[in-house]
Design a protein around this motif. Structure first.
Motif, PDB file in Angstrom:
ATOM      1  N   VAL A  19      -0.703  -1.936  -1.203  1.00 30.67           N
ATOM      2  CA  VAL A  19      -1.304  -1.494  -0.761  1.00 30.67           C
ATOM      3  C   VAL A  19      -1.902  -2.054  -0.878  1.00 30.67           C
ATOM      4  O   VAL A  19      -3.414  -3.040  -1.130  1.00 30.67           O
ATOM      5  CB  VAL A  19      -1.944   0.098  -0.937  1.00 30.67           C
ATOM      6  CG1 VAL A  19      -3.242  -0.262  -0.202  1.00 30.67           C
ATOM      7  CG2 VAL A  19      -0.794   0.633   0.330  1.00 30.67           C
ATOM      8  N   GLN A  20      -2.485  -2.601  -2.898  1.00 34.23           N
ATOM      9  CA  GLN A  20      -3.754  -2.959  -3.733  1.00 34.23           C
ATOM     10  C   GLN A  20      -3.530  -4.538  -3.726  1.00 34.23           C
ATOM     11  O   GLN A  20      -4.379  -5.153  -3.275  1.00 34.23           O
ATOM     12  CB  GLN A  20      -3.670  -2.363  -4.938  1.00 34.23           C
ATOM     13  CG  GLN A  20      -4.730  -3.515  -6.116  1.00 34.23           C
ATOM     14  CD  GLN A  20      -6.239  -2.867  -5.227  1.00 34.23           C
ATOM     15  OE1 GLN A  20      -6.128  -1.545  -4.733  1.00 34.23           O
ATOM     16  NE2 GLN A  20      -7.033  -3.639  -5.742  1.00 34.23           N
ATOM     17  N   ARG A  21      -1.961  -5.154  -3.681  1.00 33.57           N
ATOM     18  CA  ARG A  21      -1.890  -6.035  -3.574  1.00 33.57           C
ATOM     19  C   ARG A  21      -2.434  -6.878  -1.943  1.00 33.57           C
ATOM     20  O   ARG A  21      -3.256  -7.593  -2.310  1.00 33.57           O
ATOM     21  CB  ARG A  21      -0.241  -6.696  -4.010  1.00 33.57           C
ATOM     22  CG  ARG A  21      -0.423  -5.923  -5.434  1.00 33.57           C
ATOM     23  CD  ARG A  21       1.518  -7.016  -5.549  1.00 33.57           C
ATOM     24  NE  ARG A  21       2.312  -6.431  -5.032  1.00 33.57           N
ATOM     25  CZ  ARG A  21       3.052  -5.163  -5.549  1.00 33.57           C
ATOM     26  NH1 ARG A  21       3.113  -4.799  -6.710  1.00 33.57           N
ATOM     27  NH2 ARG A  21       3.866  -5.210  -3.891  1.00 33.57           N
ATOM     28  N   GLU A  22      -1.925  -5.977  -1.325  1.00 35.26           N
ATOM     29  CA  GLU A  22      -2.561  -6.360   0.118  1.00 35.26           C
ATOM     30  C   GLU A  22      -4.004  -6.757   0.307  1.00 35.26           C
ATOM     31  O   GLU A  22      -4.926  -7.385   1.100  1.00 35.26           O
ATOM     32  CB  GLU A  22      -1.846  -6.086   1.201  1.00 35.26           C
ATOM     33  CG  GLU A  22      -2.121  -5.812   2.694  1.00 35.26           C
ATOM     34  CD  GLU A  22      -1.885  -5.181   3.435  1.00 35.26           C
ATOM     35  OE1 GLU A  22      -2.022  -5.425   4.439  1.00 35.26           O
ATOM     36  OE2 GLU A  22      -0.912  -4.336   3.260  1.00 35.26           O
ATOM     37  N   ARG A  23      -4.767  -5.490  -0.219  1.00 34.52           N
ATOM     38  CA  ARG A  23      -6.281  -5.480  -0.397  1.00 34.52           C
ATOM     39  C   ARG A  23      -7.007  -6.775  -0.995  1.00 34.52           C
ATOM     40  O   ARG A  23      -7.986  -7.453  -0.718  1.00 34.52           O
ATOM     41  CB  ARG A  23      -6.699  -4.259  -1.081  1.00 34.52           C
ATOM     42  CG  ARG A  23      -6.897  -3.288   0.249  1.00 34.52           C
ATOM     43  CD  ARG A  23      -7.509  -2.474  -0.792  1.00 34.52           C
ATOM     44  NE  ARG A  23      -6.840  -0.443   0.026  1.00 34.52           N
ATOM     45  CZ  ARG A  23      -7.278   0.751  -0.294  1.00 34.52           C
ATOM     46  NH1 ARG A  23      -7.494   0.564  -1.402  1.00 34.52           N
ATOM     47  NH2 ARG A  23      -7.168   1.394   0.488  1.00 34.52           N
TER      48      ARG A  23
END
Length: 292
Positions: A19-23
């Motif tokens: 999720v953090q990488r996507e953000r």
């Protein structure tokens, strides 16, 4: 020691979640998209303005009169040499301005009936020199000072022009500093005095450090203005950048040297102005604005 090693290993092994990488990827794409849109709109606007100017009637005469490349190259060394004088005048005057304006600001913030004559004198100084145009002060001192013929009095137009800059700008900077001093909450003074500090120690160690941080952006703006107004001493015959440009222009009445001088002044003032804006944004002095 073992706990620290374990924490260090855990930090090294840490990886952001999906999720953090996507953000992070979304933020990167958004930043890139904004940069492309900004660059495209800027190029489009500059292209439209440039096309309108170049295709307008009389552009050829304007170009020959104000943007002659050969004239710019030939006059550049002389104008640059004069600009160095402007820079030295600005630096020396700025140090004197800070010293004089800080004195006036402190005098105007003194309390008690005993200090009333000092407050009155400081107020009169600020009112007079904020009311007089800077060019008028330069004329009064630059032409009137040497005309007095007093023994031991300097006759250099550079001295009198710098004195006029110091006196005029100190009135404005003094008000900026006074506003910063008075913006510090009275409890700060009381806290300093309760710790056994004298009035001067409280002012130096408690009030002035807080006031200084608050007034740095307007002080930097005043410095930008001083950089430009240092060219006004040219009216006294001082060989600064504007005077050198005037001499080069008088040779063939081509006004390109004035443009060269203007570009050099912009090379000084624009970076300082952008630095001021950046510092103000960093400190949160700019309010919220609309978004396009």
């Amino acid at each position: 020691m073992t706990d620290r090693v374990a924490e260090a290993r855990a930090t090294e092994d840490w990886q952001p979640s999906a999720v953090q990488r996507e953000r992070d990827e979304w933020r990167r794409r958004r930043t890139l998209r904004s940069a492309v849109i900004a660059a495209g709109s800027t190029l489009l606007l500059l292209g439209a303005l440039g096309g309108a100017v170049v295709s307008s009637p009389g552009w050829q005469r304007v170009q020959e009169t104000y943007f002659d490349w050969d004239k710019a190259v030939s006059s550049f060394p002389a104008v640059l040499d004069g600009l160095w004088l402007n820079i030295r005048v600005m630096l020396v005057c700025w140090v004197l301005i800070l010293a004089l304006s800080l004195t006036v600001a402190i005098v105007r913030t003194l309390r008690g009936p005993v200090a009333f004559p000092l407050r009155l004198l400081g107020t009169a100084y600020v009112d007079v020199f904020r009311g007089l145009p800077l060019l008028l002060v330069i004329f009064l001192l630059g032409f009137g000072g040497p005309a007095l013929g007093l023994s031991g009095m300097p006759t250099s137009p550079l001295f009198w022009g710098g004195t006029a800059l110091v006196l005029s700008y100190s009135a404005y900077v003094a008000e900026v500093l006074r506003a910063g001093i008075e913006s510090v909450h009275p409890s700060q003074r009381l806290a300093g005095r309760s710790l056994g500090l004298s009035y001067g120690q409280t002012l130096r160690h408690v009030v002035l450090p807080q006031a200084w941080r608050r007034v740095i952006p307007p002080l930097m703006n005043d410095l930008v203005s001083l950089q430009k107004d240092s060219g006004l001493i040219a009216v006294l015959g001082v060989s600064d950048a504007i005077r050198k440009a005037q001499i080069e222009t008088a040779l063939d009445f081509n006004y390109t040297p004035y443009v060269v001088a203007g570009v050099l002044f912009c090379c000084l003032t624009i970076p300082m102005a952008r630095l001021t804006d950046r510092y103000a944004r960093k400190k949160g002095y700019h309010g919220a604005g609309g978004v396009l």
